[in-house]
Design a protein around this motif. Structure first.
Motif, PDB file in Angstrom:
ATOM      1  N   THR A   1       0.824  -1.196   0.000  1.00 52.61           N
ATOM      2  CA  THR A   1       0.000   0.000   0.000  1.00 52.61           C
ATOM      3  C   THR A   1       0.867   1.258   0.000  1.00 52.61           C
ATOM      4  O   THR A   1       2.064   1.174  -0.270  1.00 52.61           O
ATOM      5  CB  THR A   1      -0.946  -0.063   1.219  1.00 52.61           C
TER       6      THR A   1
ATOM      7  N   ASN B   1       1.177  -1.984  10.230  1.00 56.55           N
ATOM      8  CA  ASN B   1       2.424  -1.375  10.687  1.00 56.55           C
ATOM      9  C   ASN B   1       2.205  -0.940  12.136  1.00 56.55           C
ATOM     10  O   ASN B   1       1.053  -0.649  12.526  1.00 56.55           O
ATOM     11  CB  ASN B   1       2.761  -0.173   9.806  1.00 56.55           C
TER      12      ASN B   1
ATOM     13  N   PRO C   1      -2.070   0.704   6.686  1.00 52.07           N
ATOM     14  CA  PRO C   1      -2.698   0.520   8.003  1.00 52.07           C
ATOM     15  C   PRO C   1      -1.689   0.725   9.131  1.00 52.07           C
ATOM     16  O   PRO C   1      -0.547   0.247   9.046  1.00 52.07           O
ATOM     17  CB  PRO C   1      -3.176  -0.934   7.951  1.00 52.07           C
TER      18      PRO C   1
ATOM     19  N   THR D   1       3.991   7.105   6.305  1.00 50.96           N
ATOM     20  CA  THR D   1       2.575   6.955   6.647  1.00 50.96           C
ATOM     21  C   THR D   1       2.418   6.713   8.148  1.00 50.96           C
ATOM     22  O   THR D   1       1.378   7.039   8.720  1.00 50.96           O
ATOM     23  CB  THR D   1       1.948   5.785   5.871  1.00 50.96           C
TER      24      THR D   1
ATOM     25  N   GLU E   1       7.764  -2.011  10.589  1.00 55.23           N
ATOM     26  CA  GLU E   1       7.062  -1.959   9.309  1.00 55.23           C
ATOM     27  C   GLU E   1       6.678  -3.326   8.769  1.00 55.23           C
ATOM     28  O   GLU E   1       7.528  -4.206   8.613  1.00 55.23           O
ATOM     29  CB  GLU E   1       7.925  -1.260   8.243  1.00 55.23           C
TER      30      GLU E   1
HETATM   31  N1  LIG Z   1       5.446  -1.107   4.945  1.00 57.30           N
HETATM   32  C1  LIG Z   1       4.225  -0.376   4.603  1.00 57.30           C
HETATM   33  C2  LIG Z   1       4.385   0.399   3.283  1.00 57.30           C
HETATM   34  C3  LIG Z   1       5.510   1.392   3.345  1.00 57.30           C
HETATM   35  C4  LIG Z   1       5.272   2.392   4.414  1.00 57.30           C
HETATM   36  C5  LIG Z   1       6.463   3.255   4.797  1.00 57.30           C
HETATM   37  N2  LIG Z   1       7.733   2.927   4.203  1.00 57.30           N
HETATM   38  C6  LIG Z   1       6.130   4.719   4.582  1.00 57.30           C
HETATM   39  O1  LIG Z   1       7.055   5.544   4.425  1.00 57.30           O
HETATM   40  O2  LIG Z   1       4.916   5.055   4.619  1.00 57.30           O
HETATM   41  C7  LIG Z   1       3.076  -1.355   4.441  1.00 57.30           C
HETATM   42  O3  LIG Z   1       3.273  -2.420   3.860  1.00 57.30           O
HETATM   43  O4  LIG Z   1       1.972  -1.014   4.878  1.00 57.30           O
END
Ligand SMILES: N[C@H](CCC[C@H](N)C(=O)O)C(=O)O
Length: 258
Positions: free
Chosen positions: A70, A169, A136, A198, A186
């Motif tokens: 996502t 997360n 999430p 996020t 994460e």
């Molecule tokens: N690991 C997160 C996606 C990357 C989020 C993170 N690297 C960011 O900067 O928002 C997931 O699979 O929900």
């Protein structure tokens, strides 16, 4: 040989590939290999920059486990910097990602302001909050974020049946005056990362509690400082969400997948 560039945003690091003409499709194993910190390039994730009608580009995001995932906030800033460095944009990007359209602005100090999607259904509990900021997030309030075993406690929550099958997360958040200190486990990296875009967005919105109005929150992560600004229309919703922070080119090269 595949050309790639490596970028990082407050220590959350990514392999980026300009796929506008390459048109490559990578297997889960190939992406996991490229992200591997011993056998490959090393990164928390990989992004393909692709053509998209009506947009400057499309962002396709994969976690380091090789699976598409996502929205990635730090990744959104880094792919904007990549697009600038490729000459696709100059100061402003309008791109499409898995959670919809995004605007991003390159600021005079080189930081990038990334407009995130609106957030609804923020759930507040006594010691935590649950919300989706494009990915999430579980946000837990702690007294001393430095003392948290982020790997063990994060893994436990990430795999809790309550969040099955996709998982979540996990962010541990300490209030420090008007600032927040955040550490994140994460999903899809299956470890603590130096920052999560996020995730800090989720922490800032959750920290506003039931209050409404305009907010601008500085967040300290192990990888550096970020800012999240937003407008709370109610306890459970936020609009005008902007994640601002650095996005740096580290190196470029070619990798053999043969
Ligand atoms: N690991 C997160 C996606 C990357 C989020 C993170 N690297 C960011 O900067 O928002 C997931 O699979 O929900």
């Amino acid at each position: 040989m595949i050309p790639f560039s490596k970028y990082q945003g407050t220590g959350n690091d990514f392999v980026l590939i300009d796929n506008r003409e390459l048109h490559i499709s990578l297997t889960t194993e190939q992406i996991a290999f490229m992200c591997h910190r011993r056998f490959g390039i090393g990164a928390d994730g990989l992004m393909l920059l692709e053509k998209a009608t009506g947009f400057d580009f499309r962002m396709v995001y994969f976690n380091s486990d090789g699976n598409e995932s996502t929205m990635c906030g730090n990744g959104g800033r880094c792919i904007t910097a990549f697009a600038r460095d490729l000459g696709i944009i100059t100061g402003h990007a309008h791109f499409i990602a898995i959670d919809g359209a995004h605007e991003a602005t390159v600021l005079s100090d080189g930081d990038i302001a990334l407009h995130m999607n609106n957030v609804q259904d923020v759930q507040h509990f006594a010691d935590h909050a649950i919300l989706n900021t494009g990915s999430p997030h579980y946000v837990e309030w702690v007294e001393d974020v430095a003392a948290v075993d982020v790997f063990e406690r994060g893994k436990h929550i990430r795999y809790d049946a309550a969040f099955a099958p996709g998982g979540t997360n996990v962010n541990f958040v300490q209030r420090d005056g008007t600032m927040l200190k955040v550490r994140t486990y994460e999903r899809g990296v299956e470890d603590e990362t130096y920052s999560c875009g996020t995730g800090v967005t989720a922490a800032a919105i959750a920290a506003s509690g039931n209050a409404t109005g305009a907010f601008s929150t500085d967040i300290a992560t192990p990888g550096g400082k970020l800012n999240v600004s937003f407008i709370k229309d109610s306890a459970a919703s936020a609009t005008g969400v902007v994640l601002t922070g650095p996005a740096r080119h580290v190196f470029s090269g070619h990798i053999s997948l043969g």
